[in-house]
Design a protein around this motif. Structure first.
Motif, PDB file in Angstrom:
ATOM      1  N   VAL A   1      -4.385   5.917   4.292  1.00  0.00           N
ATOM      2  CA  VAL A   1      -3.048   6.139   3.755  1.00  0.00           C
ATOM      3  C   VAL A   1      -2.670   7.597   3.907  1.00  0.00           C
ATOM      4  CG1 VAL A   1      -1.691   6.186   1.659  1.00  0.00           C
ATOM      5  CG2 VAL A   1      -3.120   4.235   2.168  1.00  0.00           C
TER       6      VAL A   1
ATOM      7  N   ASN B   1       0.817  -1.197   0.000  1.00  0.00           N
ATOM      8  CA  ASN B   1       0.000   0.000   0.000  1.00  0.00           C
ATOM      9  C   ASN B   1       0.863   1.265   0.000  1.00  0.00           C
ATOM     10  OD1 ASN B   1      -2.024   1.820   0.479  1.00  0.00           O
ATOM     11  ND2 ASN B   1      -2.899   0.734   2.215  1.00  0.00           N
ATOM     12  N   LEU B   2       1.765   1.336   0.950  1.00  0.00           N
ATOM     13  CA  LEU B   2       2.610   2.522   1.088  1.00  0.00           C
ATOM     14  C   LEU B   2       3.572   2.656  -0.090  1.00  0.00           C
ATOM     15  CD1 LEU B   2       3.346   2.224   4.898  1.00  0.00           C
ATOM     16  CD2 LEU B   2       2.157   4.122   3.801  1.00  0.00           C
ATOM     17  N   HIS B   3       4.050   1.517  -0.570  1.00  0.00           N
ATOM     18  CA  HIS B   3       4.985   1.570  -1.689  1.00  0.00           C
ATOM     19  C   HIS B   3       4.315   2.141  -2.925  1.00  0.00           C
ATOM     20  CE1 HIS B   3       7.537   0.139  -5.021  1.00  0.00           C
ATOM     21  NE2 HIS B   3       8.509   0.261  -4.151  1.00  0.00           N
TER      22      HIS B   3
ATOM     23  N   CYS C   1      -7.772   3.620   1.499  1.00  0.00           N
ATOM     24  CA  CYS C   1      -7.361   4.941   1.052  1.00  0.00           C
ATOM     25  C   CYS C   1      -8.555   5.869   1.033  1.00  0.00           C
ATOM     26  CB  CYS C   1      -6.754   4.849  -0.339  1.00  0.00           C
ATOM     27  SG  CYS C   1      -5.995   6.376  -0.820  1.00  0.00           S
TER      28      CYS C   1
ATOM     29  N   ILE D   1       0.698  12.797  -1.208  1.00  0.00           N
ATOM     30  CA  ILE D   1      -0.015  12.009  -0.220  1.00  0.00           C
ATOM     31  C   ILE D   1      -1.349  12.639   0.135  1.00  0.00           C
ATOM     32  CG2 ILE D   1       0.027  11.234   2.170  1.00  0.00           C
ATOM     33  CD1 ILE D   1       3.141  11.137   1.788  1.00  0.00           C
TER      34      ILE D   1
ATOM     35  N   ILE E   1       8.474   4.444   4.550  1.00  0.00           N
ATOM     36  CA  ILE E   1       7.606   3.270   4.713  1.00  0.00           C
ATOM     37  C   ILE E   1       7.835   2.673   6.097  1.00  0.00           C
ATOM     38  CG2 ILE E   1       7.163   0.921   3.903  1.00  0.00           C
ATOM     39  CD1 ILE E   1       7.801   1.909   1.067  1.00  0.00           C
TER      40      ILE E   1
ATOM     41  N   HIS F   1       6.012   3.796   9.188  1.00  0.00           N
ATOM     42  CA  HIS F   1       4.634   3.333   9.415  1.00  0.00           C
ATOM     43  C   HIS F   1       4.564   1.934   9.996  1.00  0.00           C
ATOM     44  CE1 HIS F   1       2.836   6.735   7.313  1.00  0.00           C
ATOM     45  NE2 HIS F   1       3.905   6.658   6.558  1.00  0.00           N
TER      46      HIS F   1
ATOM     47  N   SER G   1      -1.938   8.193   7.521  1.00  0.00           N
ATOM     48  CA  SER G   1      -0.708   7.586   8.014  1.00  0.00           C
ATOM     49  C   SER G   1       0.506   8.188   7.333  1.00  0.00           C
ATOM     50  CB  SER G   1      -0.740   6.078   7.820  1.00  0.00           C
ATOM     51  OG  SER G   1      -0.898   5.763   6.483  1.00  0.00           O
ATOM     52  N   CYS G   2       0.355   8.521   6.057  1.00  0.00           N
ATOM     53  CA  CYS G   2       1.491   9.114   5.376  1.00  0.00           C
ATOM     54  C   CYS G   2       1.764  10.505   5.934  1.00  0.00           C
ATOM     55  CB  CYS G   2       1.227   9.221   3.876  1.00  0.00           C
ATOM     56  SG  CYS G   2       1.212   7.632   3.078  1.00  0.00           S
TER      57      CYS G   2
END
Length: 349
Positions: A249, A81-83, A244, A270, A93, A96, A252-253
DNA sequence: AACTTGATCAACCGCCAGATA
DNA sequence: ATATCTGGCGGTTGATCAAGT
């Protein structure tokens, strides 16, 4: 200016694996004094190591809050997800995933996740379906072998020395289909945003999602290897997209390194419309096979001159394989049925 | 048992950006 | 303004181990 040395040029600092004694020294020193300047730490701590090496050892291995052991599914999902949002920003990354280091995540990505995605025909860099011809040619060759194998079976029966397991053959076919459709998708032949494509037409329903093998309708699919992972990753992506939409996301980002920071180069990416949110507008095609259409196929063939761009495989092009595939008696009737029924319904793509 | 192959992961290398002189 | 230092990051390497032949 050249690269500045991280250690005294003259010193012959030790390299390689750390000994338990060295670890002990480092832990003891940092827990009492803090690391301070990494450059001068080795001397102060009585270590014959480069400061950089000490920092790495501490941050990647000795830090007390390091979490060890296998990555959980949840963590794996979060990483993918983060990638998709952050790219190879391993440190971000890692921010998180409490207790996980950037190095560990990077390793896990490169050794495990990356390969799984590639196997699934997903480009791990873009998180979109792969459209490179090498991938297709591999499938094409596999399919060619399976065709040869079928021919041998006909001739030699069970003694066929080239026999390939049926599920491998089917997997090759499925992946070839998928890849072709992905190419069509990427060339805007398919409006994947159109929900009717997947839902409206029963024959166009995602072939795996209903748990049925498209090549052997009514038979439950025995998931193995990459198919199983396809469903797994499908789940990940759909969940990622849904998360998302719930701003997980984004939230968290935004928390990276102490909270939402508009000066963070990734802030806009983001916090505005994240790439995942963009995917919601232009959703990632599910990792499934939609049914083929010869009309579109010809369109693709003519429109892109793709067949001309292919180098011939030893036996044939993937289009030849496609043709063989459709003519294959074991699958033909099913696909012909689909083609007939879909050609009668409104063109969706 | 010996060898090969592939997977894993700790550690290193080199570049970059920000801080400092 | 420029040079140098420092920490941090991502890419890569190589040692080790397990599984397969």
């Amino acid at each position: 200016m050249g690269r500045s040395p991280c250690c005294e040029e003259s010193s012959s600092v030790k390299k390689g694996p750390w000994t338990p004694e060295e670890d002990e020294k480092l832990i003891e020193y940092i827990s009492k004094q803090g690391h301070g300047s990494w450059r001068t730490l080795p001397k102060r701590a009585g270590l014959n190591r480069c400061g950089k090496s000490c920092r790495l050892r501490w941050t990647n291995y000795l830090r007390p809050d390091i979490k060890r052991g296998k990555f959980t599914e949840e963590e794996e999902r979060l990483i993918i997800n983060l990638h998709s949002v952050l790219g190879n920003k391993w440190s971000k990354i890692a921010a998180h995933l409490p207790g996980r280091t950037d190095n560990e995540i990077k390793n896990y990505w490169n050794t495990s996740i990356r390969k799984k995605l590639l196997k699934m025909g997903i480009d791990p860099e873009t998180h979109k379906p792969r459209t490179d011809f090498n991938h297709l040619m591999n499938l094409s060759q596999l399919l060619g072998m399976s065709n040869l194998s079928s021919a041998m079976n006909t001739t030699w029966g069970n003694n066929n020395p080239f026999g390939m397991p049926a599920d491998i053959t089917q997997l090759a076919k499925i992946q070839l289909l998928q890849s072709l459709l992905q190419i069509m998708n990427s060339n805007s032949f398919v409006n994947m945003g159109n929900p009717n494509l997947l839902v409206g037409n029963p024959n166009l329903n995602p072939l795996f999602l209903n748990g049925l093998n498209p090549l052997q309708p009514k038979e439950p699919v025995v998931l193995s290897g990459s198919e199983e992972y396809a469903n797994h990753v499908n789940g990940m992506y759909s969940q990622a997209q849904s998360e998302c939409s719930q701003h997980e996301v984004s939230k968290s980002c935004a928390d990276v390194e102490g909270g939402s920071n508009p000066q963070d180069p990734d802030y806009n990416k983001i916090n505005s419309t994240s790439s995942l949110e963009n995917q919601a507008e232009e959703p990632l095609p599910a990792l499934v096979v939609s049914s083929p259409r010869m009309g579109t196929f010809n369109q693709m063939n003519n429109g892109c001159n793709m067949a001309q761009t292919f180098t011939k495989s030893p036996s044939n092009t993937i289009f030849d394989d496609w043709e063989k595939f459709l003519e294959d008696e074991t699958t033909g009737s099913y696909w012909k049925e689909i083609l007939e029924s879909t050609s009668a319904s409104p063109i969706l793509w």
